[in-house]
Design a protein around this motif. Sequence first.
Motif, mmCIF file in Angstrom:
data_model
loop_
_atom_site.group_PDB
_atom_site.id
_atom_site.type_symbol
_atom_site.label_atom_id
_atom_site.label_comp_id
_atom_site.label_asym_id
_atom_site.label_seq_id
_atom_site.Cartn_x
_atom_site.Cartn_y
_atom_site.Cartn_z
ATOM 1 N N SER A 180 0.820 -1.205 0.000
ATOM 2 C CA SER A 180 0.000 0.000 0.000
ATOM 3 C C SER A 180 0.854 1.256 0.000
ATOM 4 O O SER A 180 0.605 2.204 -0.757
ATOM 5 C CB SER A 180 -0.922 -0.017 1.231
ATOM 6 O OG SER A 180 -1.668 1.158 1.307
ATOM 7 N N ARG A 181 1.874 1.271 0.832
ATOM 8 C CA ARG A 181 2.768 2.435 0.934
ATOM 9 C C ARG A 181 3.504 2.668 -0.393
ATOM 10 O O ARG A 181 3.565 3.796 -0.898
ATOM 11 C CB ARG A 181 3.767 2.219 2.078
ATOM 12 C CG ARG A 181 4.707 3.359 2.332
ATOM 13 C CD ARG A 181 5.602 3.141 3.550
ATOM 14 N NE ARG A 181 6.325 1.872 3.536
ATOM 15 C CZ ARG A 181 5.978 0.779 4.245
ATOM 16 N NH1 ARG A 181 4.939 0.801 5.047
ATOM 17 N NH2 ARG A 181 6.689 -0.325 4.181
ATOM 18 N N GLU A 182 4.040 1.606 -0.975
ATOM 19 C CA GLU A 182 4.783 1.747 -2.230
ATOM 20 C C GLU A 182 3.850 2.134 -3.382
ATOM 21 O O GLU A 182 4.201 2.967 -4.218
ATOM 22 C CB GLU A 182 5.532 0.448 -2.544
ATOM 23 C CG GLU A 182 6.661 0.206 -1.566
ATOM 24 C CD GLU A 182 7.367 -1.115 -1.730
ATOM 25 O OE1 GLU A 182 8.363 -1.332 -1.027
ATOM 26 O OE2 GLU A 182 6.936 -1.949 -2.565
ATOM 27 N N ILE A 208 -7.036 0.101 -8.506
ATOM 28 C CA ILE A 208 -6.980 0.174 -7.045
ATOM 29 C C ILE A 208 -7.478 1.549 -6.611
ATOM 30 O O ILE A 208 -6.970 2.567 -7.063
ATOM 31 C CB ILE A 208 -5.561 -0.090 -6.536
ATOM 32 C CG1 ILE A 208 -5.163 -1.520 -6.894
ATOM 33 C CG2 ILE A 208 -5.462 0.156 -5.032
ATOM 34 C CD1 ILE A 208 -3.751 -1.888 -6.570
ATOM 35 N N PRO A 209 -8.500 1.595 -5.748
ATOM 36 C CA PRO A 209 -9.051 2.889 -5.320
ATOM 37 C C PRO A 209 -8.066 3.668 -4.447
ATOM 38 O O PRO A 209 -7.151 3.104 -3.865
ATOM 39 C CB PRO A 209 -10.299 2.509 -4.532
ATOM 40 C CG PRO A 209 -10.163 1.082 -4.193
ATOM 41 C CD PRO A 209 -9.197 0.469 -5.147
ATOM 42 N N GLU A 210 -8.305 4.981 -4.403
ATOM 43 C CA GLU A 210 -7.486 5.837 -3.544
ATOM 44 C C GLU A 210 -8.243 6.162 -2.277
ATOM 45 O O GLU A 210 -9.445 6.368 -2.336
ATOM 46 C CB GLU A 210 -7.151 7.137 -4.282
ATOM 47 C CG GLU A 210 -6.155 6.955 -5.392
ATOM 48 C CD GLU A 210 -5.721 8.285 -5.968
ATOM 49 O OE1 GLU A 210 -5.290 9.158 -5.195
ATOM 50 O OE2 GLU A 210 -5.833 8.439 -7.187
ATOM 51 N N PRO A 211 -7.571 6.240 -1.171
ATOM 52 C CA PRO A 211 -6.187 5.839 -0.971
ATOM 53 C C PRO A 211 -6.078 4.317 -0.987
ATOM 54 O O PRO A 211 -7.019 3.613 -0.607
ATOM 55 C CB PRO A 211 -5.851 6.401 0.412
ATOM 56 C CG PRO A 211 -7.151 6.437 1.134
ATOM 57 C CD PRO A 211 -8.198 6.703 0.089
ATOM 58 N N PRO A 212 -4.943 3.805 -1.405
ATOM 59 C CA PRO A 212 -4.777 2.353 -1.498
ATOM 60 C C PRO A 212 -4.548 1.722 -0.117
ATOM 61 O O PRO A 212 -3.432 1.658 0.370
ATOM 62 C CB PRO A 212 -3.556 2.192 -2.398
ATOM 63 C CG PRO A 212 -2.778 3.449 -2.182
ATOM 64 C CD PRO A 212 -3.785 4.520 -1.904
ATOM 65 N N ARG A 245 -7.415 -7.337 -1.742
ATOM 66 C CA ARG A 245 -8.610 -7.670 -2.525
ATOM 67 C C ARG A 245 -8.323 -7.598 -4.021
ATOM 68 O O ARG A 245 -8.676 -8.502 -4.776
ATOM 69 C CB ARG A 245 -9.761 -6.728 -2.167
ATOM 70 C CG ARG A 245 -11.085 -7.096 -2.845
ATOM 71 C CD ARG A 245 -12.158 -6.043 -2.606
ATOM 72 N NE ARG A 245 -11.840 -4.745 -3.199
ATOM 73 C CZ ARG A 245 -11.879 -4.476 -4.520
ATOM 74 N NH1 ARG A 245 -12.209 -5.405 -5.360
ATOM 75 N NH2 ARG A 245 -11.588 -3.265 -4.958
ATOM 76 N N VAL A 246 -7.647 -6.544 -4.443
ATOM 77 C CA VAL A 246 -7.361 -6.391 -5.866
ATOM 78 C C VAL A 246 -6.370 -7.452 -6.337
ATOM 79 O O VAL A 246 -6.502 -7.972 -7.443
ATOM 80 C CB VAL A 246 -6.880 -4.962 -6.187
ATOM 81 C CG1 VAL A 246 -6.381 -4.854 -7.615
ATOM 82 C CG2 VAL A 246 -8.015 -3.973 -5.953
ATOM 83 N N PHE A 306 -0.087 -2.551 -12.142
ATOM 84 C CA PHE A 306 0.199 -2.578 -10.708
ATOM 85 C C PHE A 306 1.712 -2.515 -10.482
ATOM 86 O O PHE A 306 2.207 -1.729 -9.667
ATOM 87 C CB PHE A 306 -0.393 -3.847 -10.081
ATOM 88 C CG PHE A 306 0.006 -4.068 -8.656
ATOM 89 C CD1 PHE A 306 -0.649 -3.419 -7.628
ATOM 90 C CD2 PHE A 306 1.052 -4.923 -8.346
ATOM 91 C CE1 PHE A 306 -0.271 -3.621 -6.308
ATOM 92 C CE2 PHE A 306 1.433 -5.130 -7.029
ATOM 93 C CZ PHE A 306 0.764 -4.478 -6.011
ATOM 94 N N CYS A 307 2.457 -3.334 -11.230
ATOM 95 C CA CYS A 307 3.918 -3.346 -11.103
ATOM 96 C C CYS A 307 4.517 -1.984 -11.431
ATOM 97 O O CYS A 307 5.451 -1.540 -10.751
ATOM 98 C CB CYS A 307 4.522 -4.405 -12.025
ATOM 99 S SG CYS A 307 4.217 -6.100 -11.524
#
Length: 134
Positions: free
Chosen positions: A32-34, A51-55, A62-63, A86-87
């Motif tokens: 989440s932080r990264e 992925i919704p904000e904030p992650p 879940r994602v 995502f990567c």
Amino acid sequence: LWSARPARSLPGTLWRLSALREWVQRSPEQASREYAAGIRFTDVAHVVAGIPEPPRPEEMQRVADQILAGVFEGDFAVALERAAAFCAVVAAGRAELANDHDAASALTRSAASMLTTGEDLRACANLWRRGDLD
């Protein structure tokens, strides 16, 4: 067994997807932080990843499950593109966090590795669509 397979092969792709999911499941706060650190550098990839904000950590988990489920239930190429996006976001986040971290070189190498994984997954999506992913 599949970890030694080429990145741009079906077994190599499945292993990488599984490894990404496992990392997110084990380290959702770090993921989440990264991811959050990379959003502002990767607008399009962030939208594709979905992925919704904030992650939040639980959203990350879940994602990750959703992307892996897409491999088996949806369009495989779309699942690969979401994982690649995502990567890209995580790689950008790691690079950004490396600026303020004592272990900057390790984070930078890790970001480069994540970026390569994303590029391989995106290439595999194209190979899948052409029917050339073995």
